[in-house]
Design a protein around this motif. Structure first.
Motif, PDB file in Angstrom:
ATOM      1  N   GLU A  18       1.439  -1.157  -0.139  1.00  0.00           N
ATOM      2  CA  GLU A  18       0.194   0.102   0.154  1.00  0.00           C
ATOM      3  C   GLU A  18       0.767   1.433   0.005  1.00  0.00           C
ATOM      4  OE1 GLU A  18      -2.437  -0.059   4.050  1.00  0.00           O
ATOM      5  OE2 GLU A  18      -3.170  -2.202   2.752  1.00  0.00           O
ATOM      6  N   TRP A  19       2.050   1.044   0.836  1.00  0.00           N
ATOM      7  CA  TRP A  19       2.761   1.711   0.569  1.00  0.00           C
ATOM      8  C   TRP A  19       3.519   3.003  -0.841  1.00  0.00           C
ATOM      9  CZ3 TRP A  19       8.083   3.218   0.293  1.00  0.00           C
ATOM     10  CH2 TRP A  19       8.455   4.500   0.387  1.00  0.00           C
ATOM     11  N   PHE A  20       4.032   2.330  -0.975  1.00  0.00           N
ATOM     12  CA  PHE A  20       4.412   1.672  -2.315  1.00  0.00           C
ATOM     13  C   PHE A  20       3.770   2.763  -3.612  1.00  0.00           C
ATOM     14  CE2 PHE A  20       7.976  -1.000  -1.013  1.00  0.00           C
ATOM     15  CZ  PHE A  20       8.804  -0.637  -1.318  1.00  0.00           C
ATOM     16  N   ALA A  21       2.855   1.394  -3.201  1.00  0.00           N
ATOM     17  CA  ALA A  21       1.117   2.287  -4.529  1.00  0.00           C
ATOM     18  C   ALA A  21       1.016   3.713  -3.932  1.00  0.00           C
ATOM     19  CB  ALA A  21       0.008   1.891  -4.270  1.00  0.00           C
ATOM     20  N   ARG A  22       1.361   4.160  -3.399  1.00  0.00           N
ATOM     21  CA  ARG A  22       0.977   6.136  -2.512  1.00  0.00           C
ATOM     22  C   ARG A  22       2.162   6.491  -3.310  1.00  0.00           C
ATOM     23  NH1 ARG A  22      -1.465   3.453   1.947  1.00  0.00           N
ATOM     24  NH2 ARG A  22       1.274   4.698   3.684  1.00  0.00           N
ATOM     25  N   GLN A  23       3.532   5.971  -3.635  1.00  0.00           N
ATOM     26  CA  GLN A  23       4.625   6.820  -2.959  1.00  0.00           C
ATOM     27  C   GLN A  23       5.282   7.436  -4.724  1.00  0.00           C
ATOM     28  OE1 GLN A  23       5.689   8.912  -1.197  1.00  0.00           O
ATOM     29  NE2 GLN A  23       4.404   7.607   0.584  1.00  0.00           N
ATOM     30  N   PHE A  24       4.808   5.599  -5.887  1.00  0.00           N
ATOM     31  CA  PHE A  24       5.645   5.422  -6.671  1.00  0.00           C
ATOM     32  C   PHE A  24       4.794   5.025  -7.818  1.00  0.00           C
ATOM     33  CE2 PHE A  24       8.813   4.684  -3.347  1.00  0.00           C
ATOM     34  CZ  PHE A  24       9.278   5.596  -3.654  1.00  0.00           C
ATOM     35  N   ALA A  25       5.500   5.106  -8.729  1.00  0.00           N
ATOM     36  CA  ALA A  25       3.832   4.912 -10.473  1.00  0.00           C
ATOM     37  C   ALA A  25       5.028   4.163 -10.144  1.00  0.00           C
ATOM     38  CB  ALA A  25       3.228   6.197 -10.869  1.00  0.00           C
ATOM     39  N   LYS A  48      14.839  10.923 -20.697  1.00  0.00           N
ATOM     40  CA  LYS A  48      15.902  11.850 -20.045  1.00  0.00           C
ATOM     41  C   LYS A  48      15.612  12.539 -18.764  1.00  0.00           C
ATOM     42  CE  LYS A  48      17.562  13.909 -23.512  1.00  0.00           C
ATOM     43  NZ  LYS A  48      17.712  15.229 -24.530  1.00  0.00           N
ATOM     44  N   ALA A  49      14.649  11.487 -17.616  1.00  0.00           N
ATOM     45  CA  ALA A  49      14.176  11.300 -16.764  1.00  0.00           C
ATOM     46  C   ALA A  49      14.873  10.251 -15.418  1.00  0.00           C
ATOM     47  CB  ALA A  49      12.453  10.723 -16.592  1.00  0.00           C
ATOM     48  N   ALA A  50      14.761  11.206 -14.535  1.00  0.00           N
ATOM     49  CA  ALA A  50      15.783  10.026 -13.336  1.00  0.00           C
ATOM     50  C   ALA A  50      14.573   9.964 -12.545  1.00  0.00           C
ATOM     51  CB  ALA A  50      15.946  11.058 -12.403  1.00  0.00           C
ATOM     52  N   GLY A  51      14.853   8.108 -12.067  1.00  0.00           N
ATOM     53  CA  GLY A  51      14.108   7.678 -11.363  1.00  0.00           C
ATOM     54  C   GLY A  51      14.295   6.445 -10.192  1.00  0.00           C
ATOM     55  N   ILE A  52      13.470   5.564  -9.846  1.00  0.00           N
ATOM     56  CA  ILE A  52      13.868   4.895  -8.962  1.00  0.00           C
ATOM     57  C   ILE A  52      14.054   3.155  -9.471  1.00  0.00           C
ATOM     58  CG2 ILE A  52      13.877   3.673  -6.863  1.00  0.00           C
ATOM     59  CD1 ILE A  52      13.414   5.596  -5.702  1.00  0.00           C
TER      60      ILE A  52
END
Length: 82
Positions: A18-25, A48-52
């Motif tokens: 649930e936390w990951f779903a709220r924080q990341f797409a 050219k986008a930064a990401g995790i």
């Protein structure tokens, strides 16, 4: 398959999901290491986008966080050959 208890700290439990779903797409789900059309589309959109990036290992009905990293640009990490 039963994994050793040492893997329990990497187990993704409901609260983490649930936390990951709220924080990341997610850009992609059900990813393989095959360079395909879906990956090409993501590379073009986020060139050219930064990401995790976050790799999950599924074992039967359980999921384990096996790697989390950051890249700038994210596309460079997505096309790395393993």
């Amino acid at each position: 398959m039963n994994l050793p208890a040492e893997f329990d700290s990497f187990l993704i439990r409901d609260a983490k999901v649930e936390w990951f779903a709220r924080q990341f797409a997610p850009l992609m789900t059900d990813v393989t290491l095959i360079h395909d059309d879906a990956l090409e589309q993501v590379l073009r959109r986020h060139q050219k986008a930064a990401g995790i990036y976050f790799w999950v290992m599924a074992v039967e009905s359980a999921e384990y966080a096996i790697y989390i990293g950051q890249a700038n640009p994210l596309s460079r990490r997505l096309i790395k050959l393993y």
